[in-house]
Design a protein around this motif. Structure first.
Motif, PDB file in Angstrom:
ATOM      1  N   ASN A 188      -2.297   7.009  25.815  1.00  0.00           N
ATOM      2  CA  ASN A 188      -2.975   5.738  25.535  1.00  0.00           C
ATOM      3  C   ASN A 188      -2.081   4.647  26.068  1.00  0.00           C
ATOM      4  O   ASN A 188      -0.875   4.649  25.820  1.00  0.00           O
ATOM      5  CB  ASN A 188      -3.191   5.552  24.033  1.00  0.00           C
ATOM      6  N   THR A 189      -2.668   3.688  26.798  1.00  0.00           N
ATOM      7  CA  THR A 189      -1.834   2.674  27.428  1.00  0.00           C
ATOM      8  C   THR A 189      -1.265   1.673  26.447  1.00  0.00           C
ATOM      9  O   THR A 189      -0.214   1.111  26.694  1.00  0.00           O
ATOM     10  CB  THR A 189      -2.577   1.945  28.559  1.00  0.00           C
ATOM     11  N   ASN A 235      -6.420   1.667  27.117  1.00  0.00           N
ATOM     12  CA  ASN A 235      -7.144   2.666  27.901  1.00  0.00           C
ATOM     13  C   ASN A 235      -6.644   4.053  27.565  1.00  0.00           C
ATOM     14  O   ASN A 235      -5.447   4.262  27.387  1.00  0.00           O
ATOM     15  CB  ASN A 235      -6.907   2.446  29.391  1.00  0.00           C
ATOM     16  N   LYS A 277      -2.738  13.862  27.701  1.00  0.00           N
ATOM     17  CA  LYS A 277      -3.447  12.614  27.442  1.00  0.00           C
ATOM     18  C   LYS A 277      -2.480  11.551  26.945  1.00  0.00           C
ATOM     19  O   LYS A 277      -1.538  11.849  26.214  1.00  0.00           O
ATOM     20  CB  LYS A 277      -4.549  12.833  26.410  1.00  0.00           C
ATOM     21  N   TRP A 294      -8.109   3.219  37.939  1.00  0.00           N
ATOM     22  CA  TRP A 294      -6.708   2.860  38.208  1.00  0.00           C
ATOM     23  C   TRP A 294      -5.824   4.108  38.170  1.00  0.00           C
ATOM     24  O   TRP A 294      -6.131   5.075  37.494  1.00  0.00           O
ATOM     25  CB  TRP A 294      -6.179   1.813  37.226  1.00  0.00           C
ATOM     26  N   TYR A 295      -4.749   4.059  38.936  1.00  0.00           N
ATOM     27  CA  TYR A 295      -3.691   5.052  38.831  1.00  0.00           C
ATOM     28  C   TYR A 295      -2.408   4.477  39.390  1.00  0.00           C
ATOM     29  O   TYR A 295      -2.433   3.563  40.215  1.00  0.00           O
ATOM     30  CB  TYR A 295      -4.056   6.391  39.507  1.00  0.00           C
ATOM     31  N   ILE A 329       0.198   8.354  36.368  1.00  0.00           N
ATOM     32  CA  ILE A 329      -0.641   7.967  35.241  1.00  0.00           C
ATOM     33  C   ILE A 329      -1.954   7.484  35.825  1.00  0.00           C
ATOM     34  O   ILE A 329      -1.979   6.867  36.891  1.00  0.00           O
ATOM     35  CB  ILE A 329       0.011   6.908  34.330  1.00  0.00           C
ATOM     36  N   GLN A 330      -3.042   7.808  35.138  1.00  0.00           N
ATOM     37  CA  GLN A 330      -4.346   7.410  35.653  1.00  0.00           C
ATOM     38  C   GLN A 330      -5.346   7.238  34.528  1.00  0.00           C
ATOM     39  O   GLN A 330      -5.168   7.770  33.435  1.00  0.00           O
ATOM     40  CB  GLN A 330      -4.871   8.446  36.643  1.00  0.00           C
ATOM     41  N   ASP A 331      -6.394   6.499  34.847  1.00  0.00           N
ATOM     42  CA  ASP A 331      -7.520   6.299  33.952  1.00  0.00           C
ATOM     43  C   ASP A 331      -8.154   7.655  33.678  1.00  0.00           C
ATOM     44  O   ASP A 331      -8.319   8.468  34.582  1.00  0.00           O
ATOM     45  CB  ASP A 331      -8.513   5.369  34.640  1.00  0.00           C
ATOM     46  N   GLN A 332      -8.504   7.915  32.439  1.00  0.00           N
ATOM     47  CA  GLN A 332      -9.123   9.186  32.080  1.00  0.00           C
ATOM     48  C   GLN A 332     -10.620   9.192  32.382  1.00  0.00           C
ATOM     49  O   GLN A 332     -11.253  10.240  32.390  1.00  0.00           O
ATOM     50  CB  GLN A 332      -8.885   9.489  30.601  1.00  0.00           C
ATOM     51  N   GLY A 340      -5.827   7.636  29.055  1.00  0.00           N
ATOM     52  CA  GLY A 340      -5.430   8.037  30.392  1.00  0.00           C
ATOM     53  C   GLY A 340      -4.805   9.415  30.400  1.00  0.00           C
ATOM     54  O   GLY A 340      -4.779  10.114  29.384  1.00  0.00           O
ATOM     55  N   VAL A 378      -0.457  -1.702  33.732  1.00  0.00           N
ATOM     56  CA  VAL A 378      -1.711  -0.954  33.647  1.00  0.00           C
ATOM     57  C   VAL A 378      -2.648  -1.631  32.661  1.00  0.00           C
ATOM     58  O   VAL A 378      -2.209  -2.382  31.795  1.00  0.00           O
ATOM     59  CB  VAL A 378      -1.465   0.528  33.231  1.00  0.00           C
TER      60      VAL A 378
END
Length: 138
Positions: free
Chosen positions: A133-134, A112, A131, A87-88, A78-81, A114, A108
């Motif tokens: 959403n956190t 955000n 895609k 972050w990941y 998982i990572q920031d888009q 992601g 996380v």
């Protein structure tokens, strides 16, 4: 204290304070055996030949399963888009197809957008993303 001594002491102290203030934005771990991920709102899954990954926003949990007996480990990332990639987190499963699901419990940033990736043979194998959403709706 002479000026040279103060400078020589001050540089390492400043470097230590800067390093301490820099938060780690990456985390990778081997998952622990678990049951399958939940289903419903705020749970996303993605598959690629050889791997399936899921992310649940509530609890920031990631699941990954090896779906093909090919001897490759699998991973869920998982990572920031955002292009900054601030972050990941990465969860590995090397238990093989018969090993079932593993789960990683991450922390996380909240609210955000992601991406969730499923990867067969990390760093060189097949991969797919979706895609996420956190927390909540963005």
């Amino acid at each position: 204290m002479n000026r040279l001594v103060r400078v020589l002491i001050g540089i390492p102290v400043a470097a230590t304070l800067i390093a301490a203030g820099t938060a780690s934005v990456a985390s990778a771990t081997n998952g622990v055996p678990s049951g399958p991920p939940p289903s419903g709102d705020n749970v996303w899954c993605v598959s690629v030949t050889g791997a399936k990954a899921c992310f649940a926003a509530y609890g920031d949990r990631v699941w990954v399963k090896d779906t093909k007996a090919n001897g490759h480990p699998v991973a869920a990332t998982i990572q920031d888009q955002e292009s900054s990639g601030s972050w990941y987190r990465e969860c590995f499963n090397d238990r093989g197809e018969a090993g079932g699901w593993v789960m990683c419990d991450f922390d996380v940033p909240e609210f955000n957008a992601g991406l969730l990736w499923a990867v067969d043979e990390p760093w060189i194998g097949a991969q797919a993303s979706t895609k996420i959403n956190t927390t909540g709706w963005i």
